[in-house]
Design an enzyme around this catalytic site. Structure first.
Site, PDB file in Angstrom:
ATOM      1  N   ASP A 109      48.529  22.362 -26.047  1.00  0.00           N
ATOM      2  CA  ASP A 109      47.666  23.497 -25.490  1.00  0.00           C
ATOM      3  C   ASP A 109      46.696  24.170 -26.542  1.00  0.00           C
ATOM      4  O   ASP A 109      47.375  24.881 -27.363  1.00  0.00           O
ATOM      5  CB  ASP A 109      48.158  24.603 -24.460  1.00  0.00           C
ATOM      6  CG  ASP A 109      47.449  24.631 -23.389  1.00  0.00           C
ATOM      7  OD1 ASP A 109      46.345  24.782 -23.232  1.00  0.00           O
ATOM      8  OD2 ASP A 109      48.230  24.830 -21.962  1.00  0.00           O
ATOM      9  N   ASP A 210      41.694  24.624 -23.185  1.00  0.00           N
ATOM     10  CA  ASP A 210      41.831  25.666 -22.127  1.00  0.00           C
ATOM     11  C   ASP A 210      40.432  26.068 -21.985  1.00  0.00           C
ATOM     12  O   ASP A 210      39.705  26.174 -23.036  1.00  0.00           O
ATOM     13  CB  ASP A 210      42.526  26.835 -22.735  1.00  0.00           C
ATOM     14  CG  ASP A 210      42.902  27.865 -21.918  1.00  0.00           C
ATOM     15  OD1 ASP A 210      43.343  27.704 -20.735  1.00  0.00           O
ATOM     16  OD2 ASP A 210      42.309  29.055 -22.128  1.00  0.00           O
ATOM     17  N   GLU A 282      40.026  21.326 -19.761  1.00  0.00           N
ATOM     18  CA  GLU A 282      39.997  22.433 -18.245  1.00  0.00           C
ATOM     19  C   GLU A 282      38.529  22.845 -18.112  1.00  0.00           C
ATOM     20  O   GLU A 282      38.219  23.775 -18.868  1.00  0.00           O
ATOM     21  CB  GLU A 282      40.815  23.479 -18.358  1.00  0.00           C
ATOM     22  CG  GLU A 282      41.018  24.213 -17.265  1.00  0.00           C
ATOM     23  CD  GLU A 282      41.440  25.728 -17.259  1.00  0.00           C
ATOM     24  OE1 GLU A 282      41.876  26.215 -16.580  1.00  0.00           O
ATOM     25  OE2 GLU A 282      41.614  26.197 -18.457  1.00  0.00           O
ATOM     26  N   HIS A 344      50.111  25.211 -13.359  1.00  0.00           N
ATOM     27  CA  HIS A 344      50.687  26.759 -13.557  1.00  0.00           C
ATOM     28  C   HIS A 344      49.730  27.820 -13.090  1.00  0.00           C
ATOM     29  O   HIS A 344      49.987  29.025 -13.428  1.00  0.00           O
ATOM     30  CB  HIS A 344      50.890  26.910 -14.929  1.00  0.00           C
ATOM     31  CG  HIS A 344      49.648  26.885 -15.890  1.00  0.00           C
ATOM     32  ND1 HIS A 344      48.779  26.090 -16.147  1.00  0.00           N
ATOM     33  CD2 HIS A 344      49.429  28.015 -16.868  1.00  0.00           C
ATOM     34  CE1 HIS A 344      47.915  26.254 -16.751  1.00  0.00           C
ATOM     35  NE2 HIS A 344      48.241  27.803 -17.206  1.00  0.00           N
ATOM     36  N   ASP A 345      48.414  27.311 -12.620  1.00  0.00           N
ATOM     37  CA  ASP A 345      47.360  28.313 -12.248  1.00  0.00           C
ATOM     38  C   ASP A 345      47.224  28.481 -10.637  1.00  0.00           C
ATOM     39  O   ASP A 345      46.428  29.188 -10.408  1.00  0.00           O
ATOM     40  CB  ASP A 345      46.015  28.185 -12.752  1.00  0.00           C
ATOM     41  CG  ASP A 345      46.026  28.412 -14.487  1.00  0.00           C
ATOM     42  OD1 ASP A 345      46.836  29.255 -14.773  1.00  0.00           O
ATOM     43  OD2 ASP A 345      45.076  27.611 -15.135  1.00  0.00           O
TER      44      ASP A 345
HETATM   45  C1  GLC Z   1      43.392  28.982 -18.265  1.00  0.00           C
HETATM   46  C2  GLC Z   1      44.790  28.876 -18.369  1.00  0.00           C
HETATM   47  C3  GLC Z   1      45.268  30.030 -17.654  1.00  0.00           C
HETATM   48  C4  GLC Z   1      44.917  31.206 -18.519  1.00  0.00           C
HETATM   49  C5  GLC Z   1      43.241  31.290 -18.766  1.00  0.00           C
HETATM   50  C6  GLC Z   1      42.990  31.915 -19.962  1.00  0.00           C
HETATM   51  O1  GLC Z   1      42.701  28.742 -17.364  1.00  0.00           O
HETATM   52  O2  GLC Z   1      45.218  27.761 -17.693  1.00  0.00           O
HETATM   53  O3  GLC Z   1      46.747  30.107 -17.382  1.00  0.00           O
HETATM   54  O4  GLC Z   1      45.299  32.460 -17.894  1.00  0.00           O
HETATM   55  O5  GLC Z   1      42.953  29.966 -19.078  1.00  0.00           O
HETATM   56  O6  GLC Z   1      43.442  31.459 -21.202  1.00  0.00           O
END
Ligand code: GLC
Ligand code: CA
Length: 545
Positions: A109, A210, A282, A344-345
């Site tokens: 990540d 991310d 993402e 996980h979100d």
């Molecule tokens: C992304 C991650 C999340 C995190 C956010 C800030 O959305 O998947 O878990 O809190 O970024 O880094």
């Protein structure tokens, strides 16, 4: 695109990628927190070369770098080492070796929209305006002690925080402990490229970027617009609607700025320095065409972009068909989709859709047969649901902030249940969050040929042996009813037809149709009927003739 074969497909197009939330996978030393040695000893379950494993091609690790864990690793204080909580660099090398011996490709990540306030860059940057690292972050004097504009943090409140030492504000798109990096600084960009090379040299095959559409912000700090909404998707559970009339920020000057694409093209150059490396991004917040624009021309930006649109739709053939059709239509030539149902979100798909085990199988059936790379979130292969937690156990800063609203991400992050020993074999200590559904477990589902796990393994094995599924083209065709999703997959070697009954009703198959004429190659039912599809049935037929 002409039909191609599995052999010419890169691994990240060909196979299932498993998303491992390391903290909740397996704890090897009894401190209640999953770690790298724990994960390493479970690699055989992920891929052992036989149908008794999941047969994954890639393994994406949630962040394992040193971090004060304000946002559980998404606030990194050192990009070039491993948090002692998760193990040592030697443990990491052992994981890489173990993964590579089994043909598993490792994805780290990469969280570089922001660092932690504890990162050496920020600790220096905040000391003085003259510090050489000051320009690694985004600053503003503000006006009369107030932030310069209305930009809000995605986790609530203003995105600006006062820094006493330099008498100015710094920007944080998330928590105030996650200051945003300045992507217009070329020294910073080069440092990030070197971090990528550092991990690629250690055997890492790719990165999950991310919030990759947040990197560059408007240089003039123009204010974001707002829209008034009565209903909006619930944070953490976007398939549900929150009916709270409010003014919602449109991130027009903070995300999707054109220069972000330049930054990603440069990073793609770094990725392409080594053969077989990849990055998946993402891209949060936006419309399908904005999301797909991050493939660039299909060759020069992200290798894969997560498609999160299933999160916000109902569990209906019509809804799924619509997303799939539009995605395949809008995708640039040569670009390859990446499908996600859980992470996980967001709330796990099983809870989002209230799935029974047969319904879960139909959903995994869809994920593993669509054209594109399936991302499987740990626990999804068991059919795990979210865990309901009392307030005193909540850890996620988002949950704490919005309580009592039912948002927050702890429920989908609870530890994996492995066996019938105390704490489901996750830890010998006290788990950092209660273990998920201890009544279910990997070992129990392994022993049960009708379990979701056995189904997932069987389908994944089947998928890896059929070039039409792991490399072929896809066309949606009319199915025996509106509640079925029916599509074909074609490679130069074969032509398969997949029919999934996304309903709890039996569906009649008209005589003479392609589904009825073929003995299924793969089926959820032990004794599939030639005249009908059982509720939630997944059927794959050879339609080459
Ligand atoms: C992304 C991650 C999340 C995190 C956010 C800030 O959305 O998947 O878990 O809190 O970024 O880094
Ligand atoms: Ca541990």
């Amino acid at each position: 695109m002409t039909a191609i074969d599995a052999q010419s497909q890169p691994w990240w197009k060909r196979g299932v990628i498993y998303h491992c939330y390391v903290r909740s996978f397996l704890d090897s030393n009894g401190d209640g927190i999953g770690d790298l040695p724990g994960l390493t000893c479970k690699l055989d379950a992920l891929r052992n070369g036989t149908p008794s494993s999941l047969g994954i091609e890639g393994l994406w690790l949630s962040p394992v770098y040193p971090s004060p864990n304000r946002d559980f690793g998404y606030d990194i204080s050192d990009y070039r080492s491993i948090d002692p909580m998760y193990g040592t660099m030697e443990d990491f090398d052992r994981l890489v070796a173990g993964a590579s011996a089994r043909g598993i490709h490792l994805i780290m990540d990469l969280v570089v929209n922001h660092s932690s306030t504890e990162h050496a860059w920020f600790r220096q940057a905040r000391t003085s305006r003259e510090n050489p690292f000051h320009d690694y972050y985004l600053w503003s004097d503000g006006t009369n002690g107030k932030p310069p504009n209305n930009w809000g943090s995605s986790f609530g409140g203003s995105a600006w925080e006062w820094n006493e030492q330099t008498h100015e504000f710094y920007l944080h798109s998330f928590l105030k402990e996650q200051p945003d990096l300045n992507w217009r600084n070329h020294r910073l960009r080069k440092d990030i490229h070197d971090i990528m090379r550092f991990w690629m040299d250690r055997g890492v095959d790719g990165f999950r970027l991310d919030v990759a559409n947040y990197y560059v912000k408007d240089a003039q700090l123009r204010g974001n617009s707002h829209e008034f909404v009565i209903a909006q998707p619930m944070p953490g559970n976007p398939s549900k609607t929150l009916f709270i009339p409010m003014s919602r920020e449109v991130y027009d000057h903070t995300v999707d700025q054109p220069e972000t694409h330049d930054a990603l093209r440069e990073m793609r150059g770094v990725i392409d320095e080594k053969p077989g490396r990849m990055m998946v991004g993402e891209i949060a917040q936006h419309t399908l065409d904005q999301v797909l624009s991050y493939y660039g021309d299909g060759q020069n930006e992200l290798n894969l972009v997560f498609n999160f649109f299933f999160f916000v739709r109902r569990f209906r053939a019509k809804d799924f068909r619509d997303i799939i059709e539009r995605t395949l239509d809008l995708l640039p030539e040569d670009a390859w989709p990446a499908w996600v149902l859980s992470s996980h979100d967001v709330i796990r798909a099983v809870s989002r859709y209230h799935c029974s085990p047969p319904m879960t199988k139909s959903m995994i059936g869809l994920l593993l047969t669509l054209k594109g790379t399936p991302f499987l979130y740990n626990g999804e292969e068991l059919g795990l649901a979210n865990t309901l937690l009392p307030r005193r156990l909540l850890q996620d800063p988002v949950a704490k902030r919005y309580w009592p609203l039912p948002v927050g991400r702890d429920g989908e992050r609870t530890p994996m249940p492995w066996d019938a020993t105390p704490n489901a074999g996750f830890t010998t200590g006290i788990p950092w969050l209660p273990v998920s559904a201890p009544a279910m477990s990997y070992s129990a589902e392994s022993a049960d040929p009708t379990s979701v796990l056995s189904f997932t393994r069987r389908l994944s094995w089947f998928r890896s042996h059929h070039s039409a599924l792991n490399a072929g083209d896809m066309s949606i065709v009319a199915g025996p009813s509106d509640t079925c999703l029916c599509f074909t997959r074609r490679s130069s070697a074969e032509h398969l037809t997949i029919t999934i009954n996304l309903s709890d009703q039996t569906v009649a198959i008209p005589r003479g149709s392609f589904t009825s004429d073929q003995t299924p190659l793969f089926n959820t039912e032990e004794q599939p009927s030639m005249d009908s599809l059982a509720p939630w049935e997944v059927r794959i037929a050879d339609t080459s003739a």
